[in-house]
Write a protein that holds these residues in place. Structure first.
Motif, PDB file in Angstrom:
ATOM      1  N   TYR A 123      -5.024  44.301  59.434  1.00  0.00           N
ATOM      2  CA  TYR A 123      -3.916  44.172  60.375  1.00  0.00           C
ATOM      3  C   TYR A 123      -4.252  44.878  61.689  1.00  0.00           C
ATOM      4  N   PHE A 163      -7.576  39.292  54.511  1.00  0.00           N
ATOM      5  CA  PHE A 163      -6.946  40.282  55.383  1.00  0.00           C
ATOM      6  C   PHE A 163      -5.545  39.804  55.706  1.00  0.00           C
ATOM      7  N   ARG A 164      -4.670  40.011  54.786  1.00  0.00           N
ATOM      8  CA  ARG A 164      -3.293  39.574  54.958  1.00  0.00           C
ATOM      9  C   ARG A 164      -2.703  40.259  56.184  1.00  0.00           C
ATOM     10  N   THR A 218      -6.569  47.115  48.081  1.00  0.00           N
ATOM     11  CA  THR A 218      -5.857  46.018  48.732  1.00  0.00           C
ATOM     12  C   THR A 218      -4.954  46.549  49.837  1.00  0.00           C
ATOM     13  N   ARG A 219      -4.316  47.693  49.598  1.00  0.00           N
ATOM     14  CA  ARG A 219      -3.474  48.326  50.628  1.00  0.00           C
ATOM     15  C   ARG A 219      -4.301  48.666  51.858  1.00  0.00           C
ATOM     16  N   SER A 271      -5.533  45.506  53.677  1.00  0.00           N
ATOM     17  CA  SER A 271      -4.442  44.908  54.443  1.00  0.00           C
ATOM     18  C   SER A 271      -4.171  45.702  55.713  1.00  0.00           C
ATOM     19  N   HIS A 290      -0.275  42.051  57.315  1.00  0.00           N
ATOM     20  CA  HIS A 290       0.766  43.055  57.179  1.00  0.00           C
ATOM     21  C   HIS A 290       0.093  44.379  56.856  1.00  0.00           C
ATOM     22  N   GLY A 340       0.394  46.481  54.238  1.00  0.00           N
ATOM     23  CA  GLY A 340       0.038  46.861  52.878  1.00  0.00           C
ATOM     24  C   GLY A 340       1.182  47.332  52.015  1.00  0.00           C
TER      25      GLY A 340
END
Length: 127
Positions: free
Chosen positions: A69, A47-48, A61-62, A65, A50, A52
């Protein structure tokens, strides 16, 4: 009764678990192999942190993310500040995606963004 727990790893999840358990009164010790917490977290975090914008070609992935976030901000709003002018640029040459396609993908994803009109160009490079 107070429990003493050990958390192995001070990445995003280790810190989150330690924070949550401490908040309910548990005695928590976090062990990390590196000199500081979160040192390798960005390379291993699914879970980066940002919204996406870096993943125009992969819908899952978008969304992961963006949703990660939002969950992070719900749980830890005090650990982040708003960025007034966060600029993401798509190059005109040597890019795997053109700007109009990028804009279409981001709009369809429901990720909120705005763009300055003076920088818009059509596919032929005309203003």
């Amino acid at each position: 009764m107070t429990y003493s727990l050990a958390i192995i790893g001070a990445g995003w999840y280790g810190c989150h678990i330690a924070s949550s358990l401490s908040a309910i009164g548990m005695d928590v010790t976090v062990f990390e192999k590196n000199a500081r917490p979160l040192y390798e977290a960005s390379g291993n975090n699914q879970f980066r942190l940002h919204l996406g914008f870096h993943y125009p070609r992969h819908y899952n992935t978008r969304m992961q993310s963006r949703d990660g976030y939002m969950r992070f901000m719900e749980r830890y709003p005090h650990l982040s500040i708003s960025v007034v002018n966060n600029i993401y640029a798509v190059p005109k040459q040597n890019s795997l995606i053109d700007f109009l396609t990028y804009r279409l993908i981001m709009t369809a994803s429901g990720i909120d963004f705005s763009e300055p009109n003076r920088h818009l160009q059509n596919r032929n490079g005309e203003g």
